[in-house]
Enzyme design. Structure first.
Site, short mmCIF file in Angstrom:
data_model
loop_
_atom_site.label_atom_id
_atom_site.label_comp_id
_atom_site.label_asym_id
_atom_site.label_seq_id
_atom_site.Cartn_x
_atom_site.Cartn_y
_atom_site.Cartn_z
N THR A 161 25.66 -32.76 8.46
CA THR A 161 26.33 -31.50 8.79
C THR A 161 26.88 -31.60 10.21
O THR A 161 26.18 -32.08 11.11
CB THR A 161 25.32 -30.33 8.70
OG1 THR A 161 24.78 -30.32 7.39
CG2 THR A 161 25.98 -28.99 9.00
N ILE A 338 28.80 -10.28 -14.07
CA ILE A 338 29.05 -8.82 -14.13
C ILE A 338 30.50 -8.51 -13.72
O ILE A 338 31.09 -7.55 -14.21
CB ILE A 338 28.02 -8.07 -13.24
CG1 ILE A 338 26.64 -8.14 -13.89
CG2 ILE A 338 28.44 -6.61 -13.00
CD1 ILE A 338 25.49 -7.61 -13.04
N GLU A 364 17.79 -30.14 3.06
CA GLU A 364 16.51 -29.87 3.73
C GLU A 364 15.35 -29.79 2.75
O GLU A 364 14.48 -28.93 2.85
CB GLU A 364 16.65 -28.66 4.65
CG GLU A 364 17.66 -29.03 5.74
CD GLU A 364 17.90 -28.00 6.79
OE1 GLU A 364 16.96 -27.29 7.15
OE2 GLU A 364 19.05 -27.93 7.25
#
Ligand SMILES: Cc1cc2nc3c(=O)[nH]c(=O)nc-3n(C[C@H](O)[C@H](O)[C@H](O)COP(=O)(O)OP(=O)(O)OC[C@H]3O[C@@H](n4cnc5c(N)ncnc54)[C@H](O)[C@@H]3O)c2cc1C
Length: 390
Positions: A161, A338, A364
């Site tokens: 990251t 929905i 992680e």
């Protein structure tokens, strides 16, 4: 037993909520528009501008010690704030933070790395994963060979990251293969990009993306060892440990916002002459989501509370990460259902969440690794069922 938040916790949470609502959420439509045009949703300068505005509100360095100008908040309060951050789709976080293991820095490293990272002037990334070592992090191979006072790094890290933006990396390498990774044979290094590593962006199903980092004879001065020689793996596990309650805390905020959208939509969208909310099929999706959300909330808050008690949080954090990551994936899936076709479009943030939250079950520590930890603790008797109740 008292499940109520303190007045102070509520006040901090409400201030964070108000900041996110007034300052961050108004940018959401622009973020979606840019991402539809395949542009970065939020630039680094825009993030810094938001963070400096938040600083004026008093939010700076949630976990940062006060001697570094931070708030040094208890883990429960940090968890509550991360839930507020989760309500916005912007990749926002409060500024003034540094990787938890950077506090092992010596005096010189503090000036060169820690302080500028806290101020946001430098960007770090943390690199332990390799092409051949993810869940099995103890299998890392990146080699760190001594050469006089320096170290020479060779190998590859992947899925890092910030790897494409960082100007320095915290890299865990193997300096003593004989001792092995668990036997003290690894070391963490602070490695400037200028020292010679290169990064390659990895496209993922999420917005933004990690990078692979390539080290070919990268020379690192001996003064850039973070912590002690031989402490690398231990530091790596410390770094990963923190995310295990922060990730599901963030997920709670996403789930709360998404579920509210589903409730509002169910009450207003009509089919066959009546709101879809009148159908039991829809009601059950809402009920299951609320129940799971609430269960995850207490697992997460207890994991954070365990951190605050100074007790080993691994067992409770693994349960919070496992259940929280699963919950948010199930809730977003139902919320999309929905909303029908609209849920699948890029006009609404739902399909974005759908892609984003999938990662929570992987990084992680995957679901399977959390299950491994939880079951191992029980099977080996490190913890007992309900033992935390005394
Ligand atoms: C977007 C993104 C960002 C990341 N950021 C970082 C970062 O900043 N720094 C960093 O160091 N890493 C980072 N990672 C790496 C991440 O932590 C790893 O991807 C993760 O730990 C899984 O490792 P892997 O991908 O090698 O999968 P593998 O370990 O190869 O696992 C593959 C599958 O097998 C399962 N599995 C493996 N072993 C077992 C077992 N013993 N029992 C049962 N099932 C098993 C896994 O759970 C998984 O389902 C990031 C990853 C991604 C995708």
């Amino acid at each position: 037993m008292d499940f109520a938040l303190s007045d102070e916790q509520k006040a901090i949470r409400d201030t964070a909520r108000s900041f996110i609502r007034k300052e961050v959420m108004p940018l959401e439509q622009e973020l979606l528009r840019r991402e539809r045009a395949h542009q970065p949703g939020l630039t680094r300068d825009e993030l810094r501008e938001l963070q400096s505005r938040a600083r004026k509100f008093g939010f700076w360095g949630l976990s940062t010690p006060q001697e570094y100008g931070g708030m040094d908040l208890p883990a429960v309060t940090q968890s509550l704030i991360w839930t507020e951050i989760g309500r916005t789709i912007l990749p926002f976080r409060f500024g003034g933070e540094a990787d938890n293991i950077l506090y092992h820095a010596n005096e010189q490293q503090r000036r060169e790395y820690l302080l500028p990272t806290i101020e946001g002037d430098r960007i770090s990334c943390f690199a332990i994963t390799e092409p051949g070592a993810g869940s099995d992090a103890a299998n890392i191979k990146l080699s760190a060979r001594r050469d006089g006072d320096d170290w020479i790094l060779n190998g590859e890290k992947t899925f890092i990251t910030n790897g494409n933006d960082a100007d320095f990396a915290i890299v865990v390498g193997v300096n003593d293969p004989e001792r092995g990774v668990r036997g003290g044979g690894t070391t963490a290094f602070l490695v400037d990009r200028a020292m010679g590593w290169r990064s390659e962006f990895i496209q993922t199903m999420g917005e933004g993306g990690p990078a692979s980092l390539v080290f070919e004879d990268v020379r690192v001065p001996g003064r850039n060892v973070l912590g002690e020689v031989g402490q690398g793996f231990e530091l790596g596990m410390q770094w990963i440990g923190r995310g295990r309650y922060i990730i599901p805390s963030h997920g709670l905020g996403i789930a709360e916002r998404a579920l509210q959208m589903a409730i509002d939509h169910a009450n207003t969208r009509e089919t066959f002459g009546r709101p879809i909310a009148t159908n039991q099929a829809i009601q059950w999706m809402i009920a299951d989501s609320e129940t799971e959300l609430e269960a995850a909330r207490w697992l997460v808050l207890r994991a954070a509370w365990t951190v605050d008690q100074g007790v080993d949080p691994r067992h409770s954090s693994s349960m919070a990460k496992l259940y929280g990551a699963g919950m948010i994936n199930r809730v977003v899936d139902r919320v999309l259902q929905i909303h029908g076709g609209m849920g699948y479009t890029r006009e609404l943030p739902i399909e974005r969440w759908y892609r984003q939250v999938r990662l929570m079950r992987i990084y992680e520590g995957t679901d399977e690794m959390q299950r491994l930890i939880i079951s191992r603790d029980l099977l080996r008797g490190y913890t007992t069922i309900g033992g935390h109740l005394g």
